[in-house]
Design a protein around this motif. Structure first.
Motif, PDB file in Angstrom:
ATOM      1  N   ILE A  31       0.835  -1.200   0.000  1.00  0.00           N
ATOM      2  CA  ILE A  31       0.000   0.000   0.000  1.00  0.00           C
ATOM      3  C   ILE A  31       0.866   1.245   0.000  1.00  0.00           C
ATOM      4  CG2 ILE A  31      -1.565   1.338   1.443  1.00  0.00           C
ATOM      5  CD1 ILE A  31      -2.869  -1.348   2.131  1.00  0.00           C
ATOM      6  N   PHE A  32       1.927   1.206   0.790  1.00  0.00           N
ATOM      7  CA  PHE A  32       2.749   2.414   0.895  1.00  0.00           C
ATOM      8  C   PHE A  32       3.623   2.641  -0.319  1.00  0.00           C
ATOM      9  CE2 PHE A  32       1.179   2.535   5.101  1.00  0.00           C
ATOM     10  CZ  PHE A  32       1.231   3.873   5.427  1.00  0.00           C
ATOM     11  N   GLU A  34       2.417   2.832  -3.281  1.00  0.00           N
ATOM     12  CA  GLU A  34       1.646   3.691  -4.179  1.00  0.00           C
ATOM     13  C   GLU A  34       1.881   5.149  -3.810  1.00  0.00           C
ATOM     14  OE1 GLU A  34       0.212   2.440  -6.623  1.00  0.00           O
ATOM     15  OE2 GLU A  34       0.180   0.328  -6.055  1.00  0.00           O
ATOM     16  N   PRO A  35       1.711   6.044  -4.779  1.00  0.00           N
ATOM     17  CA  PRO A  35       1.898   7.467  -4.462  1.00  0.00           C
ATOM     18  C   PRO A  35       0.854   7.912  -3.439  1.00  0.00           C
ATOM     19  CG  PRO A  35       0.960   7.187  -6.657  1.00  0.00           C
ATOM     20  CD  PRO A  35       1.370   5.836  -6.184  1.00  0.00           C
ATOM     21  N   PRO A  36       1.255   8.796  -2.532  1.00  0.00           N
ATOM     22  CA  PRO A  36       0.299   9.231  -1.516  1.00  0.00           C
ATOM     23  C   PRO A  36      -0.789  10.103  -2.119  1.00  0.00           C
ATOM     24  CG  PRO A  36       2.316  10.495  -1.358  1.00  0.00           C
ATOM     25  CD  PRO A  36       2.557   9.435  -2.386  1.00  0.00           C
ATOM     26  N   ASN A  37      -1.892  10.177  -1.418  1.00  0.00           N
ATOM     27  CA  ASN A  37      -2.951  11.080  -1.827  1.00  0.00           C
ATOM     28  C   ASN A  37      -2.483  12.506  -1.582  1.00  0.00           C
ATOM     29  OD1 ASN A  37      -5.101   9.512  -2.741  1.00  0.00           O
ATOM     30  ND2 ASN A  37      -6.502  10.786  -1.561  1.00  0.00           N
ATOM     31  N   PRO A  38      -2.665  13.399  -2.539  1.00  0.00           N
ATOM     32  CA  PRO A  38      -2.167  14.762  -2.374  1.00  0.00           C
ATOM     33  C   PRO A  38      -2.682  15.444  -1.102  1.00  0.00           C
ATOM     34  CG  PRO A  38      -3.350  14.504  -4.468  1.00  0.00           C
ATOM     35  CD  PRO A  38      -3.311  13.183  -3.831  1.00  0.00           C
ATOM     36  N   THR A  39      -3.996  15.489  -0.946  1.00  0.00           N
ATOM     37  CA  THR A  39      -4.520  16.029   0.304  1.00  0.00           C
ATOM     38  C   THR A  39      -5.629  15.100   0.747  1.00  0.00           C
ATOM     39  OG1 THR A  39      -5.954  17.403  -1.019  1.00  0.00           O
ATOM     40  CG2 THR A  39      -4.074  18.500  -0.003  1.00  0.00           C
ATOM     41  N   LEU A  41      -9.159  13.678   1.947  1.00  0.00           N
ATOM     42  CA  LEU A  41     -10.519  13.990   1.533  1.00  0.00           C
ATOM     43  C   LEU A  41     -11.404  13.962   2.760  1.00  0.00           C
ATOM     44  CD1 LEU A  41     -11.944  12.067  -1.485  1.00  0.00           C
ATOM     45  CD2 LEU A  41     -12.239  14.434  -0.883  1.00  0.00           C
ATOM     46  N   GLU A  42     -12.001  15.100   3.066  1.00  0.00           N
ATOM     47  CA  GLU A  42     -12.828  15.091   4.267  1.00  0.00           C
ATOM     48  C   GLU A  42     -14.241  14.627   3.944  1.00  0.00           C
ATOM     49  OE1 GLU A  42     -11.982  18.955   4.336  1.00  0.00           O
ATOM     50  OE2 GLU A  42      -9.969  18.590   5.094  1.00  0.00           O
ATOM     51  N   LEU A 233      -8.042   8.466   7.387  1.00  0.00           N
ATOM     52  CA  LEU A 233      -8.182   9.002   6.033  1.00  0.00           C
ATOM     53  C   LEU A 233      -9.570   9.585   5.821  1.00  0.00           C
ATOM     54  CD1 LEU A 233      -6.563   6.488   3.540  1.00  0.00           C
ATOM     55  CD2 LEU A 233      -6.113   8.910   3.732  1.00  0.00           C
ATOM     56  N   ARG A 234     -10.573   8.865   6.320  1.00  0.00           N
ATOM     57  CA  ARG A 234     -11.935   9.334   6.119  1.00  0.00           C
ATOM     58  C   ARG A 234     -12.171  10.656   6.841  1.00  0.00           C
ATOM     59  NH1 ARG A 234     -17.055   5.713   7.502  1.00  0.00           N
ATOM     60  NH2 ARG A 234     -15.949   5.297   9.422  1.00  0.00           N
TER      61      ARG A 234
ATOM     62  N   SER B  41      -3.850   5.453  -6.012  1.00  0.00           N
ATOM     63  CA  SER B  41      -3.129   6.103  -4.923  1.00  0.00           C
ATOM     64  C   SER B  41      -3.113   5.197  -3.702  1.00  0.00           C
ATOM     65  CB  SER B  41      -3.780   7.431  -4.578  1.00  0.00           C
ATOM     66  OG  SER B  41      -5.043   7.195  -4.029  1.00  0.00           O
ATOM     67  N   ARG B  42      -2.365   5.618  -2.714  1.00  0.00           N
ATOM     68  CA  ARG B  42      -2.261   4.870  -1.467  1.00  0.00           C
ATOM     69  C   ARG B  42      -3.636   4.656  -0.847  1.00  0.00           C
ATOM     70  NH1 ARG B  42       2.307   7.512   2.028  1.00  0.00           N
ATOM     71  NH2 ARG B  42       3.633   6.877   0.300  1.00  0.00           N
ATOM     72  N   LYS B  43      -4.438   5.701  -0.972  1.00  0.00           N
ATOM     73  CA  LYS B  43      -5.756   5.620  -0.351  1.00  0.00           C
ATOM     74  C   LYS B  43      -6.619   4.540  -1.014  1.00  0.00           C
ATOM     75  CE  LYS B  43      -9.733   8.112   1.046  1.00  0.00           C
ATOM     76  NZ  LYS B  43     -10.447   9.325   1.245  1.00  0.00           N
ATOM     77  N   GLN B  45      -5.629   1.981  -2.786  1.00  0.00           N
ATOM     78  CA  GLN B  45      -5.051   0.669  -2.491  1.00  0.00           C
ATOM     79  C   GLN B  45      -5.448   0.216  -1.090  1.00  0.00           C
ATOM     80  OE1 GLN B  45      -3.982  -2.254  -3.578  1.00  0.00           O
ATOM     81  NE2 GLN B  45      -2.157  -1.485  -4.591  1.00  0.00           N
ATOM     82  N   LYS B 299      -7.025  19.707  -4.775  1.00  0.00           N
ATOM     83  CA  LYS B 299      -6.389  18.424  -4.518  1.00  0.00           C
ATOM     84  C   LYS B 299      -5.432  18.072  -5.656  1.00  0.00           C
ATOM     85  CE  LYS B 299      -8.577  14.464  -4.212  1.00  0.00           C
ATOM     86  NZ  LYS B 299      -9.650  13.511  -3.971  1.00  0.00           N
TER      87      LYS B 299
END
Lengths: 236, 451
Positions: A31-32, A34-39, A41-42, A233-234, B41-43, B45, B299
């Motif tokens: 999982i790590f 993969e590229p991280p999510n930019p910001t 998501l709320e 994350l959520r 993305s990581r999320k 996945q 984003k």
């Protein structure tokens, strides 16, 4: 037969733990990678402080309580008992003063922890035979629940025998000798663990627990590790 | 349900998607692989890895609530993507004999993925609220959308509007000249209505406080809707302007799943603001347009805009009422009014209380749907479904839950804040004979204005 017992009680335990640790690391690394999510998501409405709500979401399942109160009761009971069980097993290794805040005998819960777990597992299993859960269940779901049920039932039987029927051949000291020796990497099997009348329970318990551990990293059991970061994350 | 009703065959009509290369079958796999690489993305996945199959999502999906078809339970929808990723895109498993393959997935698999991504999910995100793990099926399926988009496999309603938006600057293909003429006509009409001689609407005014971006449909087919919005801005004494360069809130590229196309359209609006040096942007009622400009564009860029957050016009109206800049005649409309929270504005946008404040100022008979606010059900028109003609029947079926919800409130008027929702709820009202009027909040406010 004693060879089989030995294999289950010693090498297989080591193997299971190895698979468990390596597998989990690999799965997390995947999982790590993969590229991280930019910001983040709320989800709205945003509630502060976020980390506190994350913890609530992770450990108290408010969404389940809202929509399926009965399931929530079983889920909470199940997970709390699982925690007690973990503490119980740690106490088989050594005495922890922290856990003795509320004085109790080893093993914790006087047999009822295992009973509640077994009942919860049966509930989870039979829930899977009703729509809509029936439609989305995959073989893995049934397999895991049955496997866990077997682990719990054989483990509990040993406990029940000791705490309800005064069975005295396998004592806490025997378990402790066995488990400590495994931790110290000098495996030693006390006579009672392999030659007493109830040793088959121990062997089956350990056998199924090994399977469970080995299956852990490749299954949805990883939710134990993922639920905290996912809920974070959520919450953004 | 619709499993066998309609073949998925948009690929042969218009395979050319803007911004993507040709689609020879031999290279499709390469395109999809790139789409996976860019969008996984990581999320996502993490989400794909943490489902426990508990089934909580079933009751949260309006598709399942409406049809009871087990194939549309969120977990079953994204499982199709998971399987495809495992068998065709996994570095090791795709090489296993009898299990995976490096070749193009067979038609059946692709059709199932298309159905799950474009037909059976409106990306409303309600499942993410219900899931104990926080898995958002909509977000996972936007990856599937990105993959399908990369090989040009899109519903027609998501192809032409985006193409036109790239060519002309808005999804309807309205030219600047027509737009300016329409605005002038609206200015005349509005001047007559409020009795102001020589009333003008400021076009391309520099340094305005608010840049109002209308919906192109307002500017072309429904000028009265645009008039309502402009009337409110005028009545509030707002220093506003409209741009002749960009007058399109809509961003169907977001529903294609293609982030690059989305940004290309969003960029135009940002440029328009830059040119006019307007202080902030207010958007016409449009769900996904608001979502893109408020959250997704930032984003994508990885940083906050250097101007105040983009607002939906409802937020502006709420502020005007609060500051006493406009006065409203209460209870002009008879009968109970309810509000439908558009997913992209409430749950995924964060505008929850402002429309309620506005409606409370308008009527003393405001009723809530159950559930409401962030937990409201999707009307079934999101995700680009309302823009594709072929999906009409599907939308009506999937909207059954919404129709029941509306009927329960007993409301005479359903107010909402999104063009797609309005279209969809009107269709539902016809199909299920709800006997309701569907109105934009802007319209209600404008009609009740005391000038």
């Amino acid at each position: 037969m004693q060879t089989v017992y030995y294999i289950i009680l010693v090498p297989m335990v080591y193997l299971a733990f190895a698979v468990f640790i390596v597998g989990s690391i690999v799965r997390i690394a995947k999982i790590f990678r993969e590229p991280p999510n930019p910001t983040p998501l709320e989800i709205h409405p945003v509630k502060k402080p976020g980390w506190l709500w994350t913890l609530t979401d992770t450990f108290l399942f408010p969404t389940v309580r809202r929509h399926k109160p009965v399931l929530w009761v079983f889920l909470m009971a199940f997970h709390i008992c699982l925690l007690l069980l973990l503490i119980g097993h740690l106490e088989l290794l050594a005495d922890f003063a922290v856990f003795q805040v509320i004085p109790h005998e080893i093993f914790l819960g006087n047999g009822f922890v295992g009973l509640i777990l077994a009942v919860c597992l049966l509930y989870f299993l039979f829930r899977r035979f009703v729509t809509p859960v029936k439609d989305l269940s995959v073989p893995e779901d049934y397999y895991l629940l049955i496997l866990l049920f077997l682990v719990v039932i054989f483990g509990s039987e040993m406990d029940w025998a000791r705490s309800w029927y005064d069975y005295g051949e396998m004592e806490v000291t025997d378990y402790r000798t066995y488990m400590l020796s495994l931790v110290m990497l000098k495996p030693e099997l006390p006579y009672s663990t392999t030659f007493s009348g109830h040793s088959f329970m121990l062997i089956l318990h350990v056998f199924f627990a090994n399977l469970f551990l080995m299956f852990f990293p490749f299954s949805q059991l990883m939710h134990a590790i993922f639920s905290l970061p996912m809920n974070k994350l959520r919450r953004g | 349900m619709q499993q066998n009703s309609k073949p998925v065959d948009d690929s042969h009509q218009t395979p050319k998607t803007p911004g993507s290369p040709g689609f020879e079958p031999a290279r499709q796999m390469a395109y999809m692989r790139r789409a996976v690489k860019d969008n996984l993305s990581r999320k996502i996945q993490a989400m794909l890895n943490s489902c426990v199959n508990c089934g909580m999502c079933a009751q949260s999906c309006h598709y399942y609530c409406s049809t009871g078809d087990s194939d549309v339970i969120p977990v079953k929808k994204f499982e199709k993507l998971t399987r495809l990723l495992r068998t065709h895109f996994h570095p090791l498993k795709s090489r296993l004999p009898f299990y995976g393959s490096k070749d193009q997935p067979d038609e059946q698999m692709m059709a199932a993925l298309y159905k799950a991504a474009y037909e059976d999910c409106t990306l409303c995100g309600k499942c993410a609220l219900t899931c104990p793990m926080g898995i958002n099926t909509g977000e996972i399926l936007s990856l599937a959308r990105a993959m399908l988009c990369s090989i040009g496999r899109l519903p027609s309603g998501l192809v032409h509007p985006v193409e036109t938006a790239f060519e002309v600057g808005n999804y309807l293909g309205l030219t600047t000249q027509d737009f300016v003429e329409n605005i002038e006509w609206i200015a005349e009409e509005l001047g007559d209505e409020i009795g102001v001689e020589g009333f003008t609407i400021p076009i391309d005014k520099q340094n305005a406080e608010v840049l109002y971006i209308p919906h192109p449909l307002e500017a072309r087919d429904l000028p009265f809707l645009l008039m309502y919005a402009l009337k409110i801005l005028y009545a509030a004494g707002e220093d506003y302007t409209v741009s002749s360069y960009d007058f399109d809130t809509v961003n169907y590229a977001y529903y294609q799943g293609s982030k690059d196309n989305m940004m290309r359209i969003a960029r135009r609006m940002l440029d328009a603001r830059e040119k006019l040096q307007a202080r902030s942007i207010a958007l016409a009622p449009c769900g996904h347009g608001y979502r893109v400009m408020r959250w997704e564009a930032e984003k994508y860029l990885g940083k906050r805009f250097d101007f105040p957050p983009v607002q939906s016009i409802v937020e502006l109206i709420d502020r005007y009422i609060h500051q006493g800049r406009i006065r409203l005649e209460k209870n002009k409309y008879e009968g109970p009014i309810t509000y439908h929270d558009p997913c992209n504005i409430a749950r995924r946008g964060g505008v929850i209380e402002p429309p309620r404040n506005v409606l409370h100022a308008l009527t003393s008979d405001f009723v809530e749907m159950q559930p409401n606010r962030a937990r409201n059900f999707c009307c079934g028109g999101g995700g680009g479904l309302a823009s594709t003609g072929d999906f009409g029947k599907l939308r009506v079926t999937a909207g059954k839950k919404k129709a029941e919800q509306i009927r329960q409130t007993g409301a005479k008027i359903v107010a909402t804040n999104c063009f797609n929702c309005m279209t969809q709820i009107r269709d539902l009202s016809k199909a299920y004979e709800l006997g309701i009027e569907v109105k934009s909040v802007v319209e209600l406010v404008s009609e009740s204005l005391i000038m």
